[in-house]
Scaffold this motif. Structure first.
Motif, mmCIF file in Angstrom:
data_model
loop_
_atom_site.group_PDB
_atom_site.id
_atom_site.type_symbol
_atom_site.label_atom_id
_atom_site.label_comp_id
_atom_site.label_asym_id
_atom_site.label_seq_id
_atom_site.Cartn_x
_atom_site.Cartn_y
_atom_site.Cartn_z
ATOM 1 N N CYS A 23 0.832 -1.212 0.000
ATOM 2 C CA CYS A 23 0.000 0.000 0.000
ATOM 3 C C CYS A 23 0.868 1.264 0.000
ATOM 4 O O CYS A 23 0.399 2.330 -0.374
ATOM 5 C CB CYS A 23 -0.921 0.022 1.213
ATOM 6 S SG CYS A 23 -2.204 -1.236 1.168
ATOM 7 N N THR A 27 -1.239 1.178 7.432
ATOM 8 C CA THR A 27 -2.624 0.692 7.334
ATOM 9 C C THR A 27 -2.956 -0.146 8.560
ATOM 10 O O THR A 27 -2.061 -0.583 9.290
ATOM 11 C CB THR A 27 -2.812 -0.208 6.092
ATOM 12 O OG1 THR A 27 -1.874 -1.283 6.176
ATOM 13 C CG2 THR A 27 -2.615 0.558 4.790
ATOM 14 N N CYS A 52 -3.096 -7.022 6.016
ATOM 15 C CA CYS A 52 -3.404 -5.609 5.804
ATOM 16 C C CYS A 52 -4.894 -5.508 5.469
ATOM 17 O O CYS A 52 -5.399 -6.249 4.623
ATOM 18 C CB CYS A 52 -2.558 -5.072 4.647
ATOM 19 S SG CYS A 52 -3.105 -3.462 4.053
HETATM 20 ZN ZN ZN Z 1 -1.639 -3.123 2.251
#
Ligand code: ZN
Length: 191
Positions: A23, A27, A52
């Motif tokens: 990402c 997160t 995640c």
């Molecule tokens: Zn992620």
């Protein structure tokens, strides 16, 4: 003196935040409830697998690293192998372990389980918590006893509420257990 026990219970695992490579930002990571066990003859590694919340990438929370397999016992090892849900929950609740592993934690909301105090009696109150996150004892007492800060402070300054070990109740944080003595509360509450 009446003895009463209160227990701190988390209502959910703490929100766990860490950097996700995929990402490219921090997160929320959520426990999958699954362990990964790597057992060799002389070395054992155990992780709790997190994902995640955005991209589902995995992150392994280290529980044991290169320990002797004999040191944890077969029963516990079987629980890890079988993804025992209570055990997984316990590690997902371990805020100190999560912090040591580089995650940021948002402390979960909790409730205090236990009997209401009868202020007409002298009470020895024991407060216990199986979690590593420390909570201010004064906060627990004010919440569970439904006392305003003013009344609580008055009870402390007059010695109605005090810690058994004599420490400052305003500064004290609950780690595992603490004993609180309550006596003569009616003089403050004018009952
Ligand atoms: Zn992620």
């Amino acid at each position: 003196m009446e003895e009463i026990l209160w227990e701190v219970q988390y209502l959910s695992p703490p929100k766990t935040i860490r950097y996700c490579k995929k990402c490219g930002m921090k997160t929320e990571h959520v426990s999958s409830g699954l362990f990964r066990v790597n057992a060799q003859q002389k070395s054992l590694d155990i992780w709790l697998i997190y994902r995640c919340a955005s991209c589902k990438s995995t992150w392994n929370l280290t529980i044991y690293s290169r320990i002797n397999p004999k040191s944890i016992g077969q029963t516990l090892l079987n629980q890890f192998m079988n993804n025992d849900s209570e055990l997984a929950q316990r590690y997902a609740m371990d805020t100190e372990l999560l912090k040591r592993s580089g995650a940021e934690i948002e402390a979960p909301s909790y409730s205090i389980i236990g009997e209401i105090i009868d202020f007409t009696k002298d009470v020895e109150l024991k407060i216990v918590s199986k979690y590593s996150e420390k909570v201010k004892v004064s906060k627990i007492l004010q919440e569970k006893l439904s006392l305003t800060k003013k009344v609580f402070d008055e009870m402390v300054s007059s010695g109605v509420i005090r810690l058994e070990n004599g420490a400052d109740i305003h500064k004290c944080k609950l780690q595992h257990d603490i004993a609180v003595l309550i006596s003569g509360a009616t003089s403050i509450l004018k009952m």
